[in-house]
Design an enzyme around this catalytic site. Structure first.
Site, PDB file in Angstrom:
ATOM      1  N   HIS A  81      40.789  35.824  43.574  1.00  0.00           N
ATOM      2  CA  HIS A  81      40.905  36.941  42.610  1.00  0.00           C
ATOM      3  C   HIS A  81      39.511  37.213  42.038  1.00  0.00           C
ATOM      4  O   HIS A  81      38.596  37.484  42.799  1.00  0.00           O
ATOM      5  CB  HIS A  81      41.939  36.544  41.548  1.00  0.00           C
ATOM      6  CG  HIS A  81      42.410  37.648  40.643  1.00  0.00           C
ATOM      7  ND1 HIS A  81      42.135  38.965  40.800  1.00  0.00           N
ATOM      8  CD2 HIS A  81      43.185  37.588  39.524  1.00  0.00           C
ATOM      9  CE1 HIS A  81      42.700  39.685  39.850  1.00  0.00           C
ATOM     10  NE2 HIS A  81      43.338  38.871  39.040  1.00  0.00           N
ATOM     11  N   HIS A 138      42.657  43.036  50.657  1.00  0.00           N
ATOM     12  CA  HIS A 138      43.299  43.354  49.370  1.00  0.00           C
ATOM     13  C   HIS A 138      44.801  43.457  49.584  1.00  0.00           C
ATOM     14  O   HIS A 138      45.262  43.932  50.617  1.00  0.00           O
ATOM     15  CB  HIS A 138      42.773  44.690  48.818  1.00  0.00           C
ATOM     16  CG  HIS A 138      42.979  44.827  47.354  1.00  0.00           C
ATOM     17  ND1 HIS A 138      44.171  45.272  46.824  1.00  0.00           N
ATOM     18  CD2 HIS A 138      42.181  44.549  46.307  1.00  0.00           C
ATOM     19  CE1 HIS A 138      44.084  45.274  45.502  1.00  0.00           C
ATOM     20  NE2 HIS A 138      42.885  44.839  45.164  1.00  0.00           N
ATOM     21  N   ASP A 162      34.899  43.141  44.922  1.00  0.00           N
ATOM     22  CA  ASP A 162      34.019  41.980  44.740  1.00  0.00           C
ATOM     23  C   ASP A 162      32.919  41.880  45.776  1.00  0.00           C
ATOM     24  O   ASP A 162      32.021  41.042  45.640  1.00  0.00           O
ATOM     25  CB  ASP A 162      34.867  40.692  44.763  1.00  0.00           C
ATOM     26  CG  ASP A 162      35.742  40.587  43.525  1.00  0.00           C
ATOM     27  OD1 ASP A 162      36.965  40.430  43.672  1.00  0.00           O
ATOM     28  OD2 ASP A 162      35.199  40.725  42.426  1.00  0.00           O
TER      29      ASP A 162
END
Ligand code: SDX
Length: 435
Positions: free
Chosen positions: A268, A307, A363
């Protein structure tokens, strides 16, 4: 019979049920009527990791994973990132509308005057090990604020909720900055109310002996955009944690601490730090093909890729790539960007990633920018937690005021033994299975 319904036949009893379809869902509780006898509990739905379960109704953030669309309160993320400040977007997420000039001025003033920490809290932070990870300090310190503001547990009082919301948004940068300064052995820097939200955060991170910190405007704006992009993302792991912990009526400080703990995981919000480690391990563009082969052979994941919802390019990653160019004009190009671009180039044409619809996520590029701006990887997840505090609070408030919500308590499929005969100590001769 409405066409917007599902007709199911339970072959165990030959009974047929018609369930209404609302918003693309059927209510799980409708399945409890499907029983084989009067004392049968009824059917449940089994959905590990909630891959296909809607937990709530929400009007805060809309994501279309197939089209790569992200909207906060109906506004496309691209428009907000271009025209708004982070605190302006925070107001939108919490109250549902963009503020007018007077509302924004008042909102900024309120948040600015909640950036200080109680000196006891600062002393609490000083007792961590010298090399404590900033996220460990942030999670613990936010939880400790529950003891500073005990009235926060009155979660059904709207004015009380708003006071805690302002405190948390104001104090998160201070806690994150102090956690970072502690981890590098520098003295803490107090907030400077003359600076805006991101400039003040940079001040608390980087001011050394100069009397007044002056943030580079391009870097401060880049950080503001990154904060906007990270502010909310509907029912992700940490937000679901916030809703679950908050559903027991835990106060917002303990709920935010729980959500930040969930965010810290490598799958995460901890992924941005792992991306930098991955790029360091790859070392050069030439090593990219070998690394990708290792991932395809099942040895590790391509951090910053994939994702649960986006099966297309994460729209935030696109904006982050654009922002990177602005930052590098000031800081100089981060050579890791070339490795990341080569990873993306190869992965986006490789059948393994294409068939699994694995694209760069938020990210993948954020860490490269953060590093170029002078942040150390250990602070990257705290940089995610600061803006996501707004999303967690907006979602928490929506849950608290949703008449349909109750304390979260899922069921299970029991796979263990039943009703075993007790074995007294003197008869337990064999070695226990537990090693
Ligand atoms: C965030 O939910 C949110 O909205 C999160 C977030 C937010 O704003 O709150 O967007 C922020 O957390 C972004 C994600 C950051 N994490 C990473 O970058 C870590 C790397 N990514 C993976 O761990 C993964 O993609 C997840 C955790 C993000 C999503 O995992 P899923 O949806 O459970 O998918 P999966 O693990 O079931 O993968 C499906 C397949 C598997 O292969 P097969 O079993 O079919 O052979 O894809 C593979 C996985 O092995 N796969 C990857 C991969 N991600 C998935 N293979 C290589 N590299 C990857 N990154």
């Amino acid at each position: 019979m409405s066409s917007n319904s599902l007709t199911i036949t339970d072959n165990r009893t030959n009974r047929t049920f018609t369930l209404p379809i609302e918003n693309g869902t059927v209510r799980a509780m409708e399945f409890r009527q499907m029983r084989t006898s009067d004392d049968d509990f009824g059917l449940m739905l089994y959905d590990p990791a909630f891959m296909n379960t809607a937990s709530c109704r929400s009007s805060i953030t809309y994501i279309d994973g197939d089209r790569g669309i992200l909207e906060y309160r109906g506004y496309p993320i691209e428009v907000l990132a271009e025209h708004c400040t982070f605190l302006e977007v925070a107001y939108l997420l919490l109250f549902g509308e963009l503020p007018n000039e007077a509302e924004l001025k008042n909102w900024v003033n309120e948040i600015t005057h909640h950036t200080m920490l109680h000196e006891n809290t600062k002393q609490f932070m000083e007792n961590f090990r010298y090399d404590a990870h900033p996220m460990s300090m942030l999670v613990s310190t936010v939880a400790a604020l529950s003891s500073v503001y005990p009235e926060a547990r009155n979660v059904h009082d709207a004015a009380n909720r708003l006071r805690q919301i302002k405190r948390l948004i104001g104090k998160m940068p201070t806690i994150a900055a102090m956690s970072y300064r502690h981890s590098v052995g520098f003295p803490y820097v107090y907030p400077d109310n003359d600076l805006n939200y991101t400039e003040n955060f940079m001040n608390m991170l980087w001011r050394m002996v100069e009397p007044k910190y002056a943030a580079h405007p391009v870097l401060a704006r880049a950080l503001d955009i990154l904060f906007i992009l990270h502010a909310d993302h509907e029912q992700n792991c940490s937000t679901s944690t916030m809703r679950a912990v908050g559903s027991s009526l835990a106060d917002p400080y303990l709920s935010i601490a729980s959500a930040a703990a969930a965010l810290s995981g490598a799958l995460h919000g901890g992924a941005n730090e792992e991306v930098l480690r991955m790029l360091d391990e790859i070392g050069t563009k030439d090593n990219v093909p070998a690394y990708i082969k290792r991932v395809k052979d099942g040895h590790g994941k391509l951090m910053g890729f994939g994702h649960r919802v986006y099966k297309n390019y994460d729209p935030r990653a696109k904006i982050i790539k654009w922002t990177a160019e602005q930052v590098f004009e000031v800081t100089g190009r981060n050579p890791k960007l070339d490795i990341a671009l080569e990873l993306e180039r190869i992965a986006l044409q490789d059948e393994y990633f294409v068939t699994r619809k694995l694209y760069p996520n938020v990210d993948f590029y954020s860490g490269i920018i953060y590093q170029a701006m002078g942040f150390k990887p250990e602070i990257f997840t705290a940089l995610f937690a600061i803006p996501r505090t707004v999303g967690w609070l907006a979602q928490w408030q929506e849950m608290i005021t949703d008449a349909e919500q109750k304390i979260v308590r899922p069921r299970q499929i029991y796979t263990g033994q039943r009703t075993r005969s007790f074995v007294p100590m003197e008869e337990r001769h064999g070695a226990s299975m537990v090693k």
